[in-house]
Scaffold this motif. Structure first.
Motif, PDB file in Angstrom:
ATOM      1  N   GLY A 113      37.910  30.694  47.494  1.00  7.74           N
ATOM      2  CA  GLY A 113      38.643  29.839  48.422  1.00  7.74           C
ATOM      3  C   GLY A 113      39.012  30.538  49.718  1.00  7.74           C
ATOM      4  N   ASP A 114      40.243  30.310  50.173  1.00  4.95           N
ATOM      5  CA  ASP A 114      40.711  30.887  51.437  1.00  4.95           C
ATOM      6  C   ASP A 114      40.694  32.413  51.401  1.00  4.95           C
ATOM      7  N   GLU A 115      40.998  32.967  50.250  1.00  5.32           N
ATOM      8  CA  GLU A 115      41.000  34.422  50.110  1.00  5.32           C
ATOM      9  C   GLU A 115      39.598  34.987  50.360  1.00  5.32           C
ATOM     10  N   LEU A 116      38.572  34.292  49.861  1.00  2.00           N
ATOM     11  CA  LEU A 116      37.190  34.712  50.084  1.00  2.00           C
ATOM     12  C   LEU A 116      36.820  34.557  51.552  1.00  2.00           C
ATOM     13  N   ASN A 117      37.230  33.464  52.172  1.00  2.00           N
ATOM     14  CA  ASN A 117      36.949  33.264  53.602  1.00  2.00           C
ATOM     15  C   ASN A 117      37.595  34.360  54.443  1.00  2.00           C
ATOM     16  N   ASN A 118      38.819  34.735  54.114  1.00  2.00           N
ATOM     17  CA  ASN A 118      39.483  35.817  54.837  1.00  2.00           C
ATOM     18  C   ASN A 118      38.741  37.139  54.652  1.00  2.00           C
ATOM     19  N   LEU A 119      38.227  37.367  53.457  1.00  2.00           N
ATOM     20  CA  LEU A 119      37.466  38.585  53.175  1.00  2.00           C
ATOM     21  C   LEU A 119      36.189  38.616  54.013  1.00  2.00           C
ATOM     22  N   ARG A 120      35.529  37.470  54.139  1.00  2.00           N
ATOM     23  CA  ARG A 120      34.308  37.374  54.961  1.00  2.00           C
ATOM     24  C   ARG A 120      34.594  37.796  56.401  1.00  2.00           C
ATOM     25  N   VAL A 121      35.724  37.350  56.934  1.00  2.00           N
ATOM     26  CA  VAL A 121      36.079  37.647  58.316  1.00  2.00           C
ATOM     27  C   VAL A 121      36.521  39.105  58.456  1.00  2.00           C
ATOM     28  N   THR A 122      37.366  39.556  57.561  1.00  2.00           N
ATOM     29  CA  THR A 122      37.918  40.912  57.631  1.00  2.00           C
ATOM     30  C   THR A 122      36.840  41.969  57.439  1.00  2.00           C
ATOM     31  N   PHE A 123      35.914  41.725  56.527  1.00  2.00           N
ATOM     32  CA  PHE A 123      34.861  42.692  56.215  1.00  2.00           C
ATOM     33  C   PHE A 123      33.500  42.096  56.542  1.00  2.00           C
ATOM     34  N   SER A 124      33.302  41.762  57.809  1.00  2.00           N
ATOM     35  CA  SER A 124      32.059  41.115  58.226  1.00  2.00           C
ATOM     36  C   SER A 124      30.834  41.989  57.960  1.00  2.00           C
ATOM     37  N   ASP A 125      31.011  43.311  57.886  1.00  2.00           N
ATOM     38  CA  ASP A 125      29.889  44.206  57.581  1.00  2.00           C
ATOM     39  C   ASP A 125      29.298  43.946  56.197  1.00  2.00           C
ATOM     40  N   LEU A 126      30.061  43.326  55.307  1.00  2.00           N
ATOM     41  CA  LEU A 126      29.568  43.037  53.963  1.00  2.00           C
ATOM     42  C   LEU A 126      28.535  41.917  53.949  1.00  2.00           C
ATOM     43  N   GLN A 127      28.558  41.083  54.973  1.00  2.00           N
ATOM     44  CA  GLN A 127      27.629  39.962  55.096  1.00  2.00           C
ATOM     45  C   GLN A 127      27.637  39.103  53.824  1.00  2.00           C
ATOM     46  N   ILE A 128      28.798  38.613  53.471  1.00  2.00           N
ATOM     47  CA  ILE A 128      28.944  37.747  52.298  1.00  2.00           C
ATOM     48  C   ILE A 128      28.380  36.377  52.645  1.00  2.00           C
ATOM     49  N   SER A 129      27.442  35.923  51.857  1.00  2.00           N
ATOM     50  CA  SER A 129      26.776  34.652  52.104  1.00  2.00           C
ATOM     51  C   SER A 129      27.774  33.497  52.127  1.00  2.00           C
ATOM     52  N   PRO A 130      27.573  32.551  53.047  1.00  2.00           N
ATOM     53  CA  PRO A 130      28.445  31.368  53.059  1.00  2.00           C
ATOM     54  C   PRO A 130      28.287  30.525  51.791  1.00  2.00           C
ATOM     55  N   LYS A 131      27.204  30.731  51.044  1.00  2.00           N
ATOM     56  CA  LYS A 131      26.972  29.998  49.796  1.00  2.00           C
ATOM     57  C   LYS A 131      27.772  30.582  48.630  1.00  2.00           C
ATOM     58  N   THR A 132      28.288  31.799  48.801  1.00  2.00           N
ATOM     59  CA  THR A 132      29.059  32.445  47.743  1.00  2.00           C
ATOM     60  C   THR A 132      30.375  31.706  47.552  1.00  2.00           C
ATOM     61  N   ARG A 133      30.645  31.264  46.322  1.00  2.00           N
ATOM     62  CA  ARG A 133      31.872  30.516  46.009  1.00  2.00           C
ATOM     63  C   ARG A 133      32.954  31.402  45.411  1.00  2.00           C
ATOM     64  N   CYS A 134      32.554  32.488  44.761  1.00  2.00           N
ATOM     65  CA  CYS A 134      33.539  33.452  44.268  1.00  2.00           C
ATOM     66  C   CYS A 134      32.894  34.831  44.284  1.00  2.00           C
ATOM     67  N   LEU A 135      33.748  35.829  44.410  1.00  2.00           N
ATOM     68  CA  LEU A 135      33.282  37.205  44.527  1.00  2.00           C
ATOM     69  C   LEU A 135      34.154  38.063  43.620  1.00  2.00           C
ATOM     70  N   TYR A 136      33.512  38.943  42.870  1.00  2.00           N
ATOM     71  CA  TYR A 136      34.251  39.880  42.029  1.00  2.00           C
ATOM     72  C   TYR A 136      34.388  41.203  42.759  1.00  2.00           C
ATOM     73  N   LEU A 137      35.597  41.709  42.792  1.00  2.00           N
ATOM     74  CA  LEU A 137      35.890  43.008  43.376  1.00  2.00           C
ATOM     75  C   LEU A 137      36.299  43.925  42.234  1.00  2.00           C
ATOM     76  N   TRP A 138      35.588  45.045  42.092  1.00  2.00           N
ATOM     77  CA  TRP A 138      35.781  45.943  40.954  1.00  2.00           C
ATOM     78  C   TRP A 138      36.700  47.098  41.321  1.00  2.00           C
ATOM     79  N   THR A 139      37.682  47.322  40.477  1.00  2.00           N
ATOM     80  CA  THR A 139      38.596  48.448  40.653  1.00  2.00           C
ATOM     81  C   THR A 139      37.942  49.707  40.081  1.00  2.00           C
ATOM     82  N   ARG A 140      38.624  50.833  40.216  1.00  2.00           N
ATOM     83  CA  ARG A 140      38.115  52.084  39.647  1.00  2.00           C
ATOM     84  C   ARG A 140      37.893  51.935  38.138  1.00  2.00           C
TER      85      ARG A 140
END
Length: 109
Positions: A53-80
């Motif tokens: 959702g909005d959290e993913l959209n903010n991540l796309r903008v904040t970390f544009s170098d990641l080039q997260i596809s606009p088709k991506t509906r959810c993203l997993y972020l892995w901790t240590r």
């Protein structure tokens, strides 16, 4: 290994599935399949964060170098801890070596 874009989420250094696969020299689908087959061994907020959702959209903008596809509906972020579990599941020498590198250089800047 290419330089990994530093991502902070909830004041914690994390990696996307694609970054983790790149580091462990495997396909992102290996990470996804291992996770889906072993979900009971992972705890959200401890081993990973599910961003949508909005959290993913903010991540796309904040970390544009990641080039997260606009088709991506959810993203997993892995901790240590999540990255550690994946290195164990993959079980390759390369995954173990790269976890050590990630632990020393990425997760503990």
């Amino acid at each position: 290994m290419n330089k990994i874009v530093n991502i902070e989420h909830n004041n914690e250094r994390v990696l996307t599935t694609e970054q983790l696969a790149q580091a462990y020299e495997c396909e992102p689908n290996n990470i996804k399949k291992n996770f889906n087959a072993n979900k009971e061994h992972f705890t959200e907020g401890r081993h990973y964060y599910k961003v949508e959702g909005d959290e993913l959209n903010n991540l796309r903008v904040t970390f544009s170098d990641l080039q997260i596809s606009p088709k991506t509906r959810c993203l997993y972020l892995w901790t240590r801890r999540g990255a550690s579990r994946h290195s164990k599941m993959l079980g390759t020498d390369r995954a173990w070596e790269m976890f050590d590198v990630l632990e020393e250089n990425y997760f503990n800047p």
